[in-house]
Every structure is written in C-alpha cells, then in structure tokens.
Design a protein around this motif. Structure first.
Motif, PDB file in Angstrom:
ATOM      1  N   THR A   5       0.847  -1.193   0.000  1.00 34.01           N
ATOM      2  CA  THR A   5       0.000   0.000   0.000  1.00 34.01           C
ATOM      3  C   THR A   5       0.881   1.241   0.000  1.00 34.01           C
ATOM      4  O   THR A   5       1.725   1.420   0.896  1.00 34.01           O
ATOM      5  CB  THR A   5      -0.929   0.028   1.223  1.00 34.01           C
ATOM      6  N   CYS A   6       0.715   2.085  -0.986  1.00 34.81           N
ATOM      7  CA  CYS A   6       1.478   3.334  -1.076  1.00 34.81           C
ATOM      8  C   CYS A   6       0.873   4.367  -0.137  1.00 34.81           C
ATOM      9  O   CYS A   6      -0.332   4.619  -0.177  1.00 34.81           O
ATOM     10  CB  CYS A   6       1.474   3.846  -2.518  1.00 34.81           C
ATOM     11  N   GLN A   7       1.707   4.990   0.678  1.00 37.30           N
ATOM     12  CA  GLN A   7       1.247   5.963   1.671  1.00 37.30           C
ATOM     13  C   GLN A   7       1.523   7.408   1.248  1.00 37.30           C
ATOM     14  O   GLN A   7       1.377   8.317   2.053  1.00 37.30           O
ATOM     15  CB  GLN A   7       1.947   5.696   3.016  1.00 37.30           C
ATOM     16  N   GLN A  12      -3.782   6.152  -1.734  1.00 39.56           N
ATOM     17  CA  GLN A  12      -3.280   4.991  -0.996  1.00 39.56           C
ATOM     18  C   GLN A  12      -3.501   3.691  -1.789  1.00 39.56           C
ATOM     19  O   GLN A  12      -4.131   2.740  -1.319  1.00 39.56           O
ATOM     20  CB  GLN A  12      -3.917   4.922   0.394  1.00 39.56           C
ATOM     21  N   CYS A  13      -2.952   3.680  -2.978  1.00 36.33           N
ATOM     22  CA  CYS A  13      -3.131   2.536  -3.877  1.00 36.33           C
ATOM     23  C   CYS A  13      -2.611   1.248  -3.238  1.00 36.33           C
ATOM     24  O   CYS A  13      -1.512   1.214  -2.684  1.00 36.33           O
ATOM     25  CB  CYS A  13      -2.383   2.783  -5.191  1.00 36.33           C
ATOM     26  N   ARG A  14      -3.413   0.195  -3.330  1.00 36.43           N
ATOM     27  CA  ARG A  14      -2.993  -1.140  -2.903  1.00 36.43           C
ATOM     28  C   ARG A  14      -2.520  -1.868  -4.160  1.00 36.43           C
ATOM     29  O   ARG A  14      -3.310  -2.164  -5.064  1.00 36.43           O
ATOM     30  CB  ARG A  14      -4.145  -1.877  -2.233  1.00 36.43           C
ATOM     31  N   ILE A  15      -1.220  -2.158  -4.206  1.00 34.11           N
ATOM     32  CA  ILE A  15      -0.568  -2.530  -5.461  1.00 34.11           C
ATOM     33  C   ILE A  15      -0.136  -3.991  -5.420  1.00 34.11           C
ATOM     34  O   ILE A  15       0.584  -4.434  -4.528  1.00 34.11           O
ATOM     35  CB  ILE A  15       0.650  -1.620  -5.712  1.00 34.11           C
ATOM     36  N   GLY A  21       0.805   1.792  -9.016  1.00 32.18           N
ATOM     37  CA  GLY A  21      -0.346   2.554  -8.564  1.00 32.18           C
ATOM     38  C   GLY A  21      -0.886   3.407  -9.695  1.00 32.18           C
ATOM     39  O   GLY A  21      -0.427   3.332 -10.844  1.00 32.18           O
ATOM     40  N   GLU A  22      -1.848   4.252  -9.384  1.00 30.11           N
ATOM     41  CA  GLU A  22      -2.471   5.097 -10.408  1.00 30.11           C
ATOM     42  C   GLU A  22      -1.482   6.027 -11.083  1.00 30.11           C
ATOM     43  O   GLU A  22      -1.693   6.460 -12.214  1.00 30.11           O
ATOM     44  CB  GLU A  22      -3.609   5.908  -9.795  1.00 30.11           C
ATOM     45  N   LEU A  29       7.753  -4.140  -6.614  1.00 31.62           N
ATOM     46  CA  LEU A  29       8.769  -5.063  -7.119  1.00 31.62           C
ATOM     47  C   LEU A  29       9.235  -5.941  -5.973  1.00 31.62           C
ATOM     48  O   LEU A  29       9.861  -5.463  -5.017  1.00 31.62           O
ATOM     49  CB  LEU A  29       9.950  -4.291  -7.722  1.00 31.62           C
ATOM     50  N   ASP A  30       8.874  -7.206  -6.033  1.00 29.82           N
ATOM     51  CA  ASP A  30       9.273  -8.182  -5.015  1.00 29.82           C
ATOM     52  C   ASP A  30       8.834  -7.763  -3.612  1.00 29.82           C
ATOM     53  O   ASP A  30       9.582  -7.899  -2.627  1.00 29.82           O
ATOM     54  CB  ASP A  30      10.792  -8.401  -5.038  1.00 29.82           C
ATOM     55  N   GLY A  31       7.617  -7.191  -3.535  1.00 30.32           N
ATOM     56  CA  GLY A  31       7.071  -6.831  -2.229  1.00 30.32           C
ATOM     57  C   GLY A  31       7.555  -5.514  -1.686  1.00 30.32           C
ATOM     58  O   GLY A  31       7.225  -5.154  -0.544  1.00 30.32           O
ATOM     59  N   ARG A  32       8.312  -4.766  -2.472  1.00 26.65           N
ATOM     60  CA  ARG A  32       8.783  -3.443  -2.035  1.00 26.65           C
ATOM     61  C   ARG A  32       8.341  -2.393  -3.051  1.00 26.65           C
ATOM     62  O   ARG A  32       8.368  -2.639  -4.261  1.00 26.65           O
ATOM     63  CB  ARG A  32      10.312  -3.421  -1.897  1.00 26.65           C
ATOM     64  N   LEU A  33       7.960  -1.242  -2.549  1.00 23.05           N
ATOM     65  CA  LEU A  33       7.508  -0.159  -3.424  1.00 23.05           C
ATOM     66  C   LEU A  33       8.721   0.572  -3.997  1.00 23.05           C
ATOM     67  O   LEU A  33       9.590   1.041  -3.248  1.00 23.05           O
ATOM     68  CB  LEU A  33       6.632   0.812  -2.631  1.00 23.05           C
TER      69      LEU A  33
END
Length: 324
Positions: A5-7, A12-15, A21-22, A29-33
């Motif tokens: 989730t981007c904060q 707050q896109c859940r990716i 995200g939008e 990428l591999d569980g990291r934003l």
C-alpha cells in the motif's frame, strides 16, 4: 502474493506484485515499493521563473526545471498529458541523478531548481534528494504541483522547499472527482501546510468555461486563499484552451478572467494576476498601497523592478515575496 500500500497520496493505492499505482511509476517489485523514475527525468529545461508561474520569487531569474513521467491525477484538460499520463517504459528519459541535476543547474547559471511539468509528488524521492543536495549547493527549490499528497511526506518535502505554485483547480469536490480523479480537501490542507512550513506560496486556478467560471465559485476560491493563506498570497487566474480530453469547451474569454481578478481584489487579495492574455496588463505587479508599477510584465519579459530591500520605491510599503 504480497500487496503493497502506497502511503504517499490520499489514493493509498494497494498494489499487486509487478503492478503500479495510479501514478504509473510507483511499482511493487518483489514486495517493495519502488519509484522507477528515480534519477530518470524525461524533461530537462531552463525556464524563466515567471513560467511556473512565480511572480514574487526571484523575479527575472532562470530556473532549472525537471520532470519525470507520471501523475497521481488524471485531469481531462492536462496540458502535459503526453508525459503525465505516460507509462515509464513509453517515454525516453535521461540518466540524471540528483548530483547531475545540481551540476547542470550550476552550468546554466540557474539560481534554483523546479520540480514541475508533471507532478513532483509522484517522483517524491527524486525531488526530495535533489532538493537536499540543491540546498547544500546554495540553490533554491521550487515545486509546481497539484498538492494531492498526504501530510507527513508533504511536510518533509516542504522543509527543503523555498517556493511553490500549487494548483487549486476547483472549489468543488464534485469537479475534482469528475475532472481530475481526486478530491478537494487534501489540496486545501496541502496549501495551508506549505504556508505553515515557511514555503513562499503562489496559487494558480485555471478558469474553465461552464465548470468553474461562475462568480460564486471564483469568490469562494478567492476567499479561501485570503482567509487561510493570507491576503499577500498571489493568485493567478489562467486562461483555458481546449486540449487532451476536454476539447468540447471554448477558450476562456479575457473578459471573464479580468472579472475574476476584480472579484479576488474585492475579497481583499493584494496580488491577483491574469495569465495567457497578452496585453491585458494582468501580469504586472502593482503596489497594494499606492498602485505604482513594481514589476511590469508582458509575457516573460520584465521591465524595471521598482522594489528595494523588499519595499516599494514609491511609497516604501513592504512588498511580500522573495526579492534579491
């Protein structure tokens, strides 16, 4: 499957893994934003600072302007849609990390760096690190943004920012949702926070026929600027031209823009400007006390600046802004 989730912004896109995200550039990428445009601007230009527009911040100076692709808004009238709505793999980019941006700005004789054209909110980490290095090198930092951002990252960025032009696109949550895919309140909050953090703030409102050109909307917007940001805050009313996905509306009439300026002055704002109407006189800075011309402007051409040590040369009234 590990979602992220981007904060960064109110969306707050859940990716999902491998997706963005939008904004298109913040990717799981591999569980990291990851912000995949870090150090990869698609635009590098030297501009007059008046183009941002900033009229009360180092007038007449050159500013080194950068942008990456992507935006967290999807305005149907976007003037830079070719890059703001592009995917990162679709647009050529320069390999230009923060230290190279600073070096180029110095080589071009610029006194400041602007994060502009798309929205620095989405290339946040790149803008933040470049701003930190610019400060260390004695350069000023400028944001040109829609201000659609969460409080904590916004405050952190504001603390290394000297000036910002923030779009207040509509004074209507409905129009923000329909035209931009966003909401009004976070933008209002961002404006107030920027002032709290000591950023020199100027506000732009694009006046679009049939959407936000009625006198009530203009008066409400101007009153918000006056009451929450201060009467010294410059307000720029800009002329709309049909483009991108909003081609069914006509250009804003100069008469309507000049009336908008009158309304904002009636509300009590000291500095109100009209953009994209050459010859209207709406770009010249005048002293709110005696009415003298302080900075004559026609487009990006300036006449003699009649401000000394932050005061009007005619009546000695303080002129708000950053003048050196």
């Amino acid at each position: 499957m590990s979602f992220v989730t981007c904060q960064l912004c109110p969306k707050q896109c859940r990716i999902a893994p491998g997706q963005s995200g939008e904004c298109r550039i913040r990717i799981n990428l591999d569980g990291r934003l990851r912000a995949v445009t870090y150090g990869r601007p698609c635009s590098l230009h030297v501009d007059p600072i008046e183009k941002k527009p900033l009229f009360h911040f180092l007038p007449g100076s050159a500013i080194f302007s950068i942008a990456t692709v992507g935006c967290n808004l999807h305005c149907t009238n976007c003037q830079n849609w070719e890059i703001s709505q592009a995917n990162p793999e679709e647009e050529p980019a320069y390999l230009c990390p923060p230290e190279q941006v600073i070096a180029l700005a110095g080589e071009e004789g610029c006194r400041s760096v602007a994060f502009t054209y798309t929205d620095p909110v989405v290339f946040y980490e790149f803008a933040l690190e470049t701003s930190l290095q610019a400060r260390a090198a004695g350069l000023r930092n400028v944001l040109v943004t829609a201000g659609y951002v969460n409080e904590d990252p916004w405050r952190r960025l504001c603390r290394v920012t000297d000036a910002a032009n923030i779009d207040l696109k509509f004074f209507s949550d409905r129009l923000y949702r329909e035209v931009c895919g966003a909401t009004l309140k976070p933008v209002q909050d961002a404006l107030v926070i920027a002032k709290e953090e000591g950023v020199w703030v100027e506000v732009t409102n694009l006046v679009i026929p049939t959407l936000n050109d009625d006198e009530r909307s203009i008066r409400c917007l101007a009153r918000f600027v006056h009451d929450h940001l201060g009467p010294e805050t410059p307000l720029h009313f800009s002329r709309f031209f049909p483009r991108y996905r909003l081609k069914n509306l006509p250009p804003t009439s100069p008469k309507r823009l000049l009336r908008a300026r009158e309304i904002a002055r009636e509300v009590g704002l000291h500095y109100v400007y009209v953009g994209n109407v050459p010859g209207s006189g709406g770009e010249t800075t005048r002293c709110p006390g005696c009415g003298a011309e302080l900075i004559p402007r026609v487009g990006y051409r300036l006449g003699e600046i009649r401000i000394r040590e932050g005061r009007c040369l005619s009546c000695d009234r303080p002129t708000e802004g950053v003048f050196e």
